[in-house]
Design an enzyme around this catalytic site. Structure first.
Site, PDB file in Angstrom:
ATOM      1  N   CYS A   1       1.503  -3.275  -1.223  1.00  0.00           N
ATOM      2  CA  CYS A   1       2.552  -2.265  -1.373  1.00  0.00           C
ATOM      3  C   CYS A   1       3.699  -2.777  -2.242  1.00  0.00           C
ATOM      4  O   CYS A   1       4.363  -2.000  -2.931  1.00  0.00           O
ATOM      5  CB  CYS A   1       3.077  -1.818  -0.010  1.00  0.00           C
ATOM      6  SG  CYS A   1       3.672  -3.176   1.030  1.00  0.00           S
TER       7      CYS A   1
ATOM      8  N   HIS B   1       7.095  -3.362   4.810  1.00  0.00           N
ATOM      9  CA  HIS B   1       6.378  -2.455   3.906  1.00  0.00           C
ATOM     10  C   HIS B   1       7.325  -2.016   2.792  1.00  0.00           C
ATOM     11  O   HIS B   1       8.530  -1.849   3.020  1.00  0.00           O
ATOM     12  CB  HIS B   1       5.889  -1.245   4.710  1.00  0.00           C
ATOM     13  CG  HIS B   1       5.092  -0.268   3.914  1.00  0.00           C
ATOM     14  ND1 HIS B   1       3.935  -0.613   3.254  1.00  0.00           N
ATOM     15  CD2 HIS B   1       5.292   1.059   3.660  1.00  0.00           C
ATOM     16  CE1 HIS B   1       3.440   0.452   2.640  1.00  0.00           C
ATOM     17  NE2 HIS B   1       4.249   1.477   2.854  1.00  0.00           N
TER      18      HIS B   1
END
Length: 490
Positions: A138, A441
């Protein structure tokens, strides 16, 4: 065993499928169970010793050896690993063809279109393409989506001529780089170009950037493996390597020559990092003046440093979290961070300045001025703070303007700049969700043709300016406002 559909790993010895190391670790247990009877065998039975040690990730097609405890890139003499990859890819393509059609129909009828209808009065389908997560990638996806929405930068790469690196039997087919191939078959610029071309064409719901990721593995050893990485560190490595490769030339034509032909990029570009100018330095490159004064004799030292981004501290007075019962103090703004970066500061005992007049290290002050602003101003907020034993995240919200960021007061010679040349409008924001640098994330917000999108790996959703403004930004990308005759200054 656990019926999980996340991160399936297939054993290349017996074809059994288990969950990978980031789920419940049943693939590892399968390997351990297979080793138990081997303790009674003789050491000469090498064939038995290596069984059930090699697995393949069915999503990214990467190969992992539990015996080596590492990902491997080499293949057998018969190329058996590549055959498994191709078989899995064919299975995936046939399985997802009907699913993509179904998703497209759902997308056309979804509530997103009603939001688009309110924005531009038509039922235009969402054309943004997501990037598949290849295993904690990510950090890479957020940076790629941000860069793809910087129009001038993105267009340069998309307009480059395609370079076919492979020929013969492997032409037009995805290949996986092995140690024997050498670096001549690897081009970061080419894979970066292909990735940018795949975005915003609306032909698929999500693009898998594994070819780019394997090139990153090959030329940037820091990013090998599937652990979470720092998005800012990746962005710097990516831009630096793109810059170096563009300087080196391709197909006999220097990319810096191509850049010079583009007058809009090369005009008034004085910023050079590691040699000749490229599109990287032409767009992201600025120049800082570092001014150091000796507090003993008053000797002044000036140094000019090129930069591709500015790393800003969040001032310490804003770092402490306040509980709900406490009165909220002043909000931290981007201007506070910029002021902290450029304000005069006294260097501490660990950073004593070597004064050439005093001939020894002395107490001194330091101040930064911006001598030249870039076309795209990249601001990195230092959210990860080192302490004696661990790295903490500064979770403070920093207010930032979506348009009209005025950088004139930080310039060395503001009187030489035009009225509009110091104004910047936000084009992309990278956000880190979670508490630590090695976890959490990354997602990105980016503006495209007047609309804001939220990029969360393979999922892309339309959003609004209010939501973007509330984000706890980690990296901010501001584009220089184009001067318009008669336009009012914000």
């Amino acid at each position: 065993v656990c019926r999980s559909n996340k991160s399936p790993w297939v054993c290349l010895t017996c074809s059994s499928v288990h969950c990978g190391r980031y789920v419940n670790g049943h693939a590892k247990k399968h390997y351990e169970d297979a080793q138990i009877p081997l303790t009674n065998h003789k050491k000469t039975e090498k064939q038995e010793k290596v069984q059930h040690t090699v697995c393949m990730d069915c999503s990214s097609y990467s190969t992992y050896c539990y015996r080596c405890d590492d990902f491997v890139v080499n293949d057998t003499k018969l190329g058996l690993v590549q055959k498994v990859r191709e078989h899995l890819q064919n299975l995936e393509n046939s399985a997802f063809t009907s699913d993509r059609h179904r998703k497209r129909k759902l997308l056309e009828n979804s509530s997103l279109n009603s939001k688009l209808l309110k924005v531009n009065g038509s039922t235009t389908a969402l054309c943004a393409t997501g990037l598949r997560n290849l295993g904690n990638t990510c950090f890479m996806n957020a940076i790629l989506q941000s860069l793809s929405n910087i129009q001038q930068f993105c267009c340069y790469f998309k307009e480059l001529p395609a370079v076919e690196l492979r020929n013969g039997k492997t032409a037009g087919r995805r290949t996986y780089h092995t140690r024997s191939q050498g670096d001549n078959n690897v081009s970061l610029v080419e894979e970066f170009r292909k990735t940018l071309c795949a975005l915003w064409q609306g032909s698929q719901t999500a693009f898998s950037p594994e070819s780019l990721f394997y090139v990153v593995w090959k030329i940037m050893p820091n990013f090998r493996g599937y652990q979470q990485q720092d998005a800012h560190e990746f962005m710097r490595y990516l831009l630096d390597h793109l810059h170096l490769e563009l300087q080196g030339g391709f197909n006999g034509v220097s990319r810096s020559v191509i850049l010079q032909e583009n007058s809009s990029l090369s005009a008034s570009n004085k910023c050079c990092i590691n040699g000749a100018s490229t599109v990287v330095t032409a767009i992201f490159g600025g120049i800082l003046q570092n001014e150091v004064n000796c507090l003993i004799c008053g000797t002044e030292s000036r140094k000019f440093d090129p930069f591709l981004d500015l790393s800003l501290d969040i001032p310490s007075q804003f770092r402490n979290k306040r509980s709900k019962n406490q009165e909220s103090g002043p909000m931290c703004t981007l201007r506070d961070c910029l002021r902290s970066f450029t304000d005069l500061e006294e260097l501490d005992e660990t950073e004593l300045y070597m004064c050439h007049k005093c001939k020894k290290k002395q107490k001194s002050t330091k101040k930064f001025w911006i001598q030249k602003l870039p076309k795209v101003l990249c601001l990195h907020l230092k959210r990860f703070h080192w302490t004696a034993y661990l790295r903490n995240k500064v979770d403070t919200y920093v207010e930032f303007p979506l348009r009209g960021l005025d950088m004139k007061c930080y310039l060395l010679e503001p009187e030489n700049s035009g009225p509009e040349s110091c104004l910047y409008d936000l084009v992309a924001v990278v956000v880190h969700h979670g508490s630590g640098v090695g976890s959490g994330h990354y997602t990105a917000y980016a503006a495209h043709e007047g609309r804001w999108f939220h990029f969360n790996d393979s999922t892309v959703t339309l959003t609004d300016e209010e939501t973007v403004g509330k984000a706890k930004a980690y990296i901010l990308f501001y584009v220089e406002r184009q001067a318009k005759p008669g336009a009012d200054k914000l």
